[in-house]
Design an enzyme around this catalytic site. Sequence first.
Site, short mmCIF file in Angstrom:
data_model
loop_
_atom_site.label_atom_id
_atom_site.label_comp_id
_atom_site.label_asym_id
_atom_site.label_seq_id
_atom_site.Cartn_x
_atom_site.Cartn_y
_atom_site.Cartn_z
N PRO A 1 31.19 36.04 18.77
CA PRO A 1 31.19 37.51 18.67
C PRO A 1 32.20 38.13 19.63
O PRO A 1 32.41 37.61 20.73
CB PRO A 1 29.75 37.87 19.07
CG PRO A 1 28.95 36.67 18.74
CD PRO A 1 29.85 35.50 19.01
N VAL A 2 32.83 39.23 19.20
CA VAL A 2 33.85 39.89 20.03
C VAL A 2 33.20 40.99 20.87
O VAL A 2 32.10 41.45 20.57
CB VAL A 2 34.99 40.48 19.17
CG1 VAL A 2 35.71 39.38 18.42
CG2 VAL A 2 34.48 41.53 18.20
N GLY B 1 33.95 35.47 26.13
CA GLY B 1 35.28 34.90 26.37
C GLY B 1 36.00 34.39 25.14
O GLY B 1 36.96 33.63 25.27
N ALA C 1 31.75 40.80 23.65
CA ALA C 1 30.40 40.34 23.98
C ALA C 1 30.32 39.71 25.36
O ALA C 1 29.23 39.36 25.81
CB ALA C 1 29.95 39.32 22.92
N GLY C 2 31.45 39.51 26.05
CA GLY C 2 31.41 38.84 27.36
C GLY C 2 31.29 37.33 27.21
O GLY C 2 30.91 36.63 28.15
N GLY D 1 38.18 35.72 22.95
CA GLY D 1 39.62 36.02 22.91
C GLY D 1 40.38 35.19 23.94
O GLY D 1 41.46 34.65 23.66
N SER D 2 39.80 35.05 25.14
CA SER D 2 40.46 34.28 26.21
C SER D 2 40.52 32.80 25.82
O SER D 2 41.52 32.12 26.06
CB SER D 2 39.67 34.42 27.52
OG SER D 2 39.58 35.77 27.89
N LYS E 1 32.03 31.00 26.49
CA LYS E 1 31.53 30.74 27.86
C LYS E 1 30.37 31.68 28.17
O LYS E 1 30.21 32.75 27.55
CB LYS E 1 32.62 30.91 28.91
CG LYS E 1 33.33 32.28 28.97
CD LYS E 1 32.64 33.35 29.79
CE LYS E 1 33.47 34.63 29.89
NZ LYS E 1 32.72 35.82 30.25
N ASP F 1 40.34 35.67 32.44
CA ASP F 1 39.45 34.55 32.08
C ASP F 1 40.18 33.39 31.42
O ASP F 1 39.59 32.33 31.20
CB ASP F 1 38.36 35.01 31.09
CG ASP F 1 37.24 35.76 31.76
OD1 ASP F 1 37.19 35.76 33.01
OD2 ASP F 1 36.42 36.36 31.04
O1 C5P Z 1 42.26 40.42 32.70
P1 C5P Z 1 41.74 41.11 31.49
O2 C5P Z 1 42.86 41.66 30.63
O3 C5P Z 1 40.78 40.32 30.70
O4 C5P Z 1 40.95 42.36 32.02
C1 C5P Z 1 40.58 43.45 31.21
C2 C5P Z 1 40.23 44.62 32.11
O5 C5P Z 1 39.03 44.35 32.84
C3 C5P Z 1 41.27 44.90 33.17
O6 C5P Z 1 42.25 45.79 32.70
C4 C5P Z 1 40.46 45.52 34.27
O7 C5P Z 1 40.23 46.88 33.98
C5 C5P Z 1 39.11 44.81 34.15
N1 C5P Z 1 38.99 43.69 35.10
C6 C5P Z 1 38.78 43.96 36.45
N2 C5P Z 1 38.65 42.92 37.33
C7 C5P Z 1 38.71 41.64 36.90
C8 C5P Z 1 38.90 41.35 35.54
C9 C5P Z 1 39.04 42.41 34.65
O8 C5P Z 1 38.71 45.12 36.86
N3 C5P Z 1 38.57 40.66 37.79
#
Ligand code: C5P
Length: 301
Positions: free
Chosen positions: A113-114, A119, A116-117, A121-122, A17, A155
């Site tokens: 790519p990991v 998504g 990388a933003g 893994g999600s 994404k 995500d």
């Molecule tokens: O939800 P996820 O495990 O992907 O989030 C990883 C980390 O990113 C969270 O532990 C949190 O520190 C940060 N995060 C956040 N606010 C969000 C999503 C993620 O602070 N809306």
Amino acid sequence: MLLQQRAEALVVWAPAKLNLFLEVLGKRRDGYHDLETLMVTVNLYDTLCFKEGPSAEVSFSCESVSYGGSVAADRSLELPGGQDNLVVRAVEVLRRETGIGRGVAILLRKRIPVRAGLGGGSSDAAATLVGLNRWWGLGLSVERLGALAAELGSDVPFFLHAPSAVCRGRGERVEPVRLPGALHFVIACPAQGLSTARVFTACEPARHPQRSDALVEAFQSGRSAAAAKRLLNRLSPAAEQCCAELGWVRGSFSRHAWLGHQMSGSGSAYFGLCRDRRQARALAGRLSAAAMRVFCVRSSP
Ligand code: C5P
């Protein structure tokens, strides 16, 4: 996400994404941040292959596939293995939810790519929920899968509703939106990846938050150039603090005539929005000269 039933296996295509808009509205008591983000999936995919295992065990293996098709050793992936991998956690969550004891062998072929933003893994986790729901014939509703997805990561629910959606809350409240026509992008991934938690910790929520409506409307009425002016990623300054290379990447992008460009998610991938596929290929060629992995992609229909 695409499901393909083959002779003795189910193959699921898990897309990457891009965040075309990401506003940080504020920090919450639980440590997360409230967001408003517009995400679209693109045609850069991991694939997950589900097969009957030799026993009631769940086995998981992973290989890195380059765009040329060559397969690298697992360790080049920097992926959390074993119990920490989101695919394994998705299997566990499903087994807990349904009490099912059946085995499965899962092979993840990783192209996204990991750190990388993008998504990856999600998307793999969502693909596991949907894939096993089908493979094991569990009959869980999208709502139930959504609740399990939210347990796995902010995500993950989006990928159950892709190709495009505005997501709110910590990301788990998904409102699908239709963006007609294909959008063409070039994605560049710097060598250094970024930790989502680290970037969120360093970020400053907006004083006067912006909303995604105008951007969504511009895309919906086919005004990509107007939409491009409204691209936003509030995490960019924090990501640039964490990864010096990102400022340089932004500089490289600003030398070319994109409709717009910005970082995706918590980085470190950066993308440019193009007029059409032809422009995307031309600009991708210029970026390839720099030492970054570059992908020419389009939004999923
Ligand atoms: O939800 P996820 O495990 O992907 O989030 C990883 C980390 O990113 C969270 O532990 C949190 O520190 C940060 N995060 C956040 N606010 C969000 C999503 C993620 O602070 N809306």
